[in-house]
Design an enzyme around this catalytic site. Structure first.
Site, mmCIF file in Angstrom:
data_model
loop_
_atom_site.group_PDB
_atom_site.id
_atom_site.type_symbol
_atom_site.label_atom_id
_atom_site.label_comp_id
_atom_site.label_asym_id
_atom_site.label_seq_id
_atom_site.Cartn_x
_atom_site.Cartn_y
_atom_site.Cartn_z
ATOM 1 N N THR A 58 20.795 -24.468 -28.023
ATOM 2 C CA THR A 58 20.200 -25.460 -28.924
ATOM 3 C C THR A 58 19.065 -26.242 -28.260
ATOM 4 O OG1 THR A 58 22.395 -25.708 -29.868
ATOM 5 C CG2 THR A 58 20.820 -27.418 -30.408
ATOM 6 N N VAL A 59 19.346 -26.807 -27.087
ATOM 7 C CA VAL A 59 18.339 -27.674 -26.443
ATOM 8 C C VAL A 59 17.159 -26.835 -25.952
ATOM 9 C CG1 VAL A 59 17.915 -29.352 -24.613
ATOM 10 C CG2 VAL A 59 20.117 -29.356 -25.810
ATOM 11 N N LYS A 118 25.032 -33.270 -17.718
ATOM 12 C CA LYS A 118 25.678 -34.505 -17.229
ATOM 13 C C LYS A 118 26.865 -34.222 -16.333
ATOM 14 C CE LYS A 118 26.749 -33.386 -21.592
ATOM 15 N NZ LYS A 118 26.106 -33.156 -22.831
ATOM 16 N N GLY A 132 21.225 -33.017 -30.087
ATOM 17 C CA GLY A 132 20.408 -32.232 -31.017
ATOM 18 C C GLY A 132 19.257 -31.583 -30.273
ATOM 19 N N ASP A 178 32.956 -36.429 -21.732
ATOM 20 C CA ASP A 178 31.488 -36.377 -21.810
ATOM 21 C C ASP A 178 30.898 -37.786 -21.604
ATOM 22 O OD1 ASP A 178 28.913 -34.936 -22.841
ATOM 23 O OD2 ASP A 178 29.095 -36.711 -24.101
ATOM 24 N N LYS A 183 28.496 -39.373 -18.500
ATOM 25 C CA LYS A 183 27.240 -40.111 -18.715
ATOM 26 C C LYS A 183 27.331 -41.512 -18.104
ATOM 27 C CE LYS A 183 26.293 -37.462 -22.906
ATOM 28 N NZ LYS A 183 26.611 -37.385 -24.332
#
Ligand code: HSE
Length: 432
Positions: free
Chosen positions: A14-15, A104, A301, A200, A204
């Site tokens: 996606t990225v 991350k 996204g 997650d 971060k």
């Protein structure tokens, strides 16, 4: 115009597709700002996806081979996961190639080693995309707010958890449906327990604490709790008390040490951050010169994360060799969560009998815990015992967590308490 910056990208998910698209769509502006072309010359991924336009890049399936090439200025690591991603970053840095990563997990778990390696090799290591998607929080902490001592910061840094809590709050959606929608939209990690269990966000927060307090990456010291224990009932009671439940990462410097914790938190509705909804992320930073600053934007996204990756590439193209974080020369003590201070929300399922509330209040007051607000709802009938019970909802003032744990254990053992007590932390997110 200088020579093009030669970039190899590992990953085509996606990225990575976002990076391809944004580099193409905004080519002229990016080239102008970078002072030279950012040329994606190599792409490696396990498989080539149909319909993806690779531009002039050469494609191969061996990501490790790409990371060892000596004709690249920068390797972009966007494969996710841990083992292979770490090997890619190590290979590139050992080879003297700068790295941009959105990973991350590897920064939180291996950041100290990677920063040191990059420093030794004179390479840049950018990881703006690793925290809070499009929000330029790494740049904010390391550059824009570099003149401050940060007292604390608090962030909504997992879009999936925020998406689920928002859907539960606004649409009365259940947990599973909201999670499935987040997965469909591409926000969730491959293993969504990493999102909903808070891991997650803990990755971060580890990165943010390292930057805010110059203390290195200390993932194992972060207290981590996810959102699976939050119920629609608690969301509704919180609302009646003037709060929203948000999944926050909070890190704070105190005289006794640094605290870093990730958990669902009741936040006053009047706080802007309480109104950051859906997949949006936000980070509130309290600096001793700037005061509070709030950064918000899309936390995940394709294009939002690509925006952060490209920001690092532009910096590197400008010739600014940079490491957003230094190898720490300080190692402040980290506080165990039991040694931190919070206000608390308690939901106590208890028999509907005279004197129960007084008993609960007595056990709290014996421990110097003062009650800020309380509500007692209408009676319900327990289907197994056929006994009438009521949830007692209490909001306390700030108290040491160890003392609260002791109080909860005492209340839990009252014969009138008929179910598990729910205990959530409350934070006003102000200095006072
Ligand atoms: N799964 C992550 C989230 C994606 O939901 O925020 C961005 O790191």
């Amino acid at each position: 115009m200088g020579k093009p910056l030669r970039v190899g990208m590992c990953g085509l998910g996606t990225v990575a597709q976002g990076v391809l698209n944004v580099l193409r769509d905004n080519h002229d502006a990016i080239t102008q700002r970078a002072g030279r072309e950012i040329q994606l010359t190599q792409i490696a991924s396990r498989s080539l996806k149909a319909g993806v336009d690779l531009g002039s890049a050469e494609f191969c399936t061996d990501v490790l081979a790409l990371s060892r090439r000596d004709d690249l200025d920068v390797v972009v690591e966007l494969i996710g996961g841990e083992e292979t991603a770490l090997e890619i970053v190590r290979n590139a840095l050992r080879n003297g190639t700068s790295v941009v990563t959105g990973n991350k997990a590897i920064m939180a778990l291996h950041g100290n080693e990677l920063v040191e390696l990059a420093r030794e090799q004179g390479c840049s290591l950018g990881f703006e995309a690793a925290v809070a998607g499009a929000i330029p929080i790494i740049a904010a902490l390391t550059r824009s707010l570099a003149g401050n001592q940060v007292g604390w910061l608090a962030g909504i840094i997992n879009g999936t958890s925020n998406f689920i809590l928002t859907a539960m709050t606004e649409e009365g959606q259940n947990f599973q449906d909201a999670l499935e929608e987040a997965q469909r939209l591409g926000y969730a990690e491959a293993d969504p327990t990493v999102d909903v269990d808070g891991i997650d966000a803990a990755h971060k927060l580890t990165i943010l604490a390292a930057l805010a307090f110059d203390m290195g990456f200390r993932f194992s010291d972060v207290y981590t709790e996810g959102i699976s224990g939050v119920t629609a009932e608690d969301i509704e009671y919180a609302d009646q008390l003037g709060y929203r439940i948000k999944h926050l990462g909070i890190t704070r410097r105190t005289e006794a040490g640094v605290e870093a914790r990730v958990h669902p938190t009741l936040v006053p509705k009047r706080q802007l951050i309480a109104n950051i909804n859906g997949v949006m992320n936000a980070v509130l930073v309290q600096g001793n010169a700037a005061g509070p600053t709030l950064f918000c934007g899309a936390g995940a996204g394709d294009r939002p994360s690509a925006s952060a990756v490209i920001a690092d590439l532009v910096e590197m193209a400008r010739g600014i060799a940079f490491l957003p974080v230094k190898t720490p020369n300080v190692s402040p003590p980290m506080l165990a969560v039991e040694d931190t201070q919070s206000a608390f929300y308690l939901r106590i399922p208890s028999l509907d009998q005279p004197g129960v509330f007084a008993k609960v209040a007595g056990l709290l007051s014996e421990r110097d815990i003062s009650i800020e607000a309380a509500i007692q709802r209408e009676q319900a009938i327990d289907t197994t015992s056929q006994q009438a019970w009521v949830p007692i909802i209490i909001l306390t003032h700030v108290v040491n967590e160890r003392v609260m744990n002791d109080a909860v254990a005492a209340v839990q053992s009252l014969p009138e308490v008929v179910g598990q007590i729910t205990r959530l932390r409350v934070d006003q997110l102000t200095d006072g």
